[in-house]
Design a protein around this motif. Structure first.
Motif, PDB file in Angstrom:
ATOM      1  N   VAL A  82       0.850  -1.196   0.000  1.00 55.31           N
ATOM      2  CA  VAL A  82       0.000   0.000   0.000  1.00 55.31           C
ATOM      3  C   VAL A  82       0.883   1.242   0.000  1.00 55.31           C
ATOM      4  O   VAL A  82       1.862   1.306   0.749  1.00 55.31           O
ATOM      5  CB  VAL A  82      -0.908   0.025   1.255  1.00 55.31           C
ATOM      6  N   ALA A  83       0.546   2.223  -0.837  1.00 55.08           N
ATOM      7  CA  ALA A  83       1.308   3.477  -0.873  1.00 55.08           C
ATOM      8  C   ALA A  83       0.804   4.415   0.224  1.00 55.08           C
ATOM      9  O   ALA A  83      -0.363   4.800   0.234  1.00 55.08           O
ATOM     10  CB  ALA A  83       1.159   4.134  -2.237  1.00 55.08           C
ATOM     11  N   LEU A  84       1.680   4.774   1.142  1.00 55.29           N
ATOM     12  CA  LEU A  84       1.348   5.718   2.204  1.00 55.29           C
ATOM     13  C   LEU A  84       1.793   7.120   1.791  1.00 55.29           C
ATOM     14  O   LEU A  84       2.643   7.274   0.907  1.00 55.29           O
ATOM     15  CB  LEU A  84       2.054   5.323   3.504  1.00 55.29           C
ATOM     16  N   PRO A  85       1.235   8.160   2.417  1.00 57.75           N
ATOM     17  CA  PRO A  85       1.716   9.515   2.114  1.00 57.75           C
ATOM     18  C   PRO A  85       3.218   9.613   2.354  1.00 57.75           C
ATOM     19  O   PRO A  85       3.734   9.101   3.354  1.00 57.75           O
ATOM     20  CB  PRO A  85       0.950  10.389   3.110  1.00 57.75           C
ATOM     21  N   ALA A  86       3.919  10.237   1.436  1.00 59.40           N
ATOM     22  CA  ALA A  86       5.368  10.390   1.600  1.00 59.40           C
ATOM     23  C   ALA A  86       5.662  11.258   2.818  1.00 59.40           C
ATOM     24  O   ALA A  86       4.974  12.258   3.060  1.00 59.40           O
ATOM     25  CB  ALA A  86       5.970  11.026   0.346  1.00 59.40           C
ATOM     26  N   PRO A  87       6.662  10.890   3.630  1.00 61.51           N
ATOM     27  CA  PRO A  87       6.997  11.716   4.792  1.00 61.51           C
ATOM     28  C   PRO A  87       7.479  13.094   4.361  1.00 61.51           C
ATOM     29  O   PRO A  87       8.347  13.208   3.495  1.00 61.51           O
ATOM     30  CB  PRO A  87       8.115  10.921   5.491  1.00 61.51           C
TER      31      PRO A  87
END
Length: 364
Positions: free
Chosen positions: A120-125
């Motif tokens: 799953v792609a999470l928001p980039a830090p």
């Protein structure tokens, strides 16, 4: 767990994982040796890399620590070396062993995030870093810049601090370290920061301040700053400025303890009365004598532990829980992730229990 699996794991053994597993269970080398039926000297040699356990001994260690054999294998895709130092709020009230255990638990959260991100792609830090700010004026400016960076109103109350942080890819969790009351803390991993909020701090106002305080560490400090009183003071000032911008709140703060007015400001800004009083004193709206008297009254009425005006439940992290839901919808469960990456499922459920709700959700 079998001897054949233990033989394969010994070949890929990461000695740092032995220490991490021991600290996860809150055990000394002597205590682990006693549980596993080996010598403390052997445990020390395994952890410092002077020798390797036999497959049979690794099985004993695995059973003693209640950890899957896969937990002790080298982690592919992870940067080598120790995790960055954690920023702990209460160094005096927590022992070194308690802090090590808490750090090991947040390490599990970090590993779970790494596992989830393969599906799953999470928001980039995206943390608005400014490591040069040190004085009050510059910290206020950095707090204002952080609001802008997070897409927040420059002047008004922040609706949900945790949600604002998670939108920037800061993974947040809320769990209890068994037997201990642990304040919030954070670890600024190279790939993604993780913030932990205490499960026992159910007051919305205080928990919001804790979250803002940890954001302050991520914005202002290097890992080498962890543990210093100066860093804690600066993070506290950042949190106050982030939650209560000076130009927006200064004129509304009372010069003397006006409890009705302070209760209204608490509802409006989502911060504690104690934080409002401190902000009034810092901004010069309230002189030191009036502030001291107000805090004495707060203590005498028992409000230092439980203030009037209940703002409701603490803000809840949702990023990791929703990522797990998306992964499960695509056929990858938490059980699958734990098995694939050698993570202890019962520990993962423990640290996620305040984020995961087993009930079906009503969508409106």
């Amino acid at each position: 767990m079998s001897l054949d699996e233990a033989r394969r794991t010994v070949i890929a053994l990461d000695r740092a994982r032995l220490q991490a597993g021991r600290e996860l269970r809150g055990l000394s080398q002597t205590a682990l040796a006693r549980e596993a039926g080996i010598t403390a000297a052997a445990v020390s040699q395994f952890e410092n890399g002077h020798s390797r356990p036999t497959p049979a001994t690794l099985l004993k260690l695995s059973y003693a620590l209640d950890l899957p054999l896969g937990y002790f294998a080298r982690r592919h895709g992870h940067a080598a070396g120790q995790a960055p130092a954690a920023f702990f709020r209460s160094l005096r009230s927590t022992s070194a062993a308690e802090r090590r255990r808490a750090t090991a638990l947040v390490g599990l959260v970090h590993e779970l995030v790494h596992a989830v991100e393969q599906h799953v792609a999470l928001p980039a830090p995206d943390v608005p870093v400014n490591k040069a700010a040190r004085d009050d004026a510059s910290i206020d400016r950095v707090a204002a810049d952080a609001r802008a960076h997070l897409g927040l109103d420059a002047n008004g109350p922040i609706p949900d601090v945790v949600r604002a942080m998670e939108r920037q890819g800061i993974v947040t969790a809320r769990f209890r370290v068994e037997g201990h009351q642990m304040d919030a803390f954070s670890v600024d991993y190279l790939d993604r920061p993780v913030v932990v909020l205490g499960a026992d701090k159910g007051h919305r106002d205080r928990s919001r301040f804790d979250a803002a305080h940890e954001l302050g560490h991520l914005v202002l400090h290097h890992p080498d700053d962890a543990g210093s009183k100066e860093a804690e003071t600066q993070a506290h000032k950042f949190a106050a400025a982030f939650l209560m911008p000076a130009e927006s709140i200064r004129d509304d703060l009372p010069r003397r303890a006006d409890w009705e007015r302070l209760a209204g400001l608490k509802r409006e800004w989502g911060v504690s009365i104690a934080a409002l009083l401190k902000r009034a004193q810092t901004l010069g709206s309230m002189d030191p004598a009036a502030y001291t008297q107000a805090m004495k009254t707060l203590s005498a009425r028992g409000w230092r532990k439980r203030e009037p005006v209940d703002l409701g439940p603490a803000e809840q992290p949702v990023l990791l829980a929703r990522a797990l839901e998306v992964a499960e919808a695509h056929g990858v469960t938490l059980d699958d992730l734990a098995a694939e990456h050698g993570l202890p499922l019962h520990d993962l459920r423990k640290v996620l229990e305040n984020s995961l709700d087993p009930r079906p959700r009503v969508e409106l």
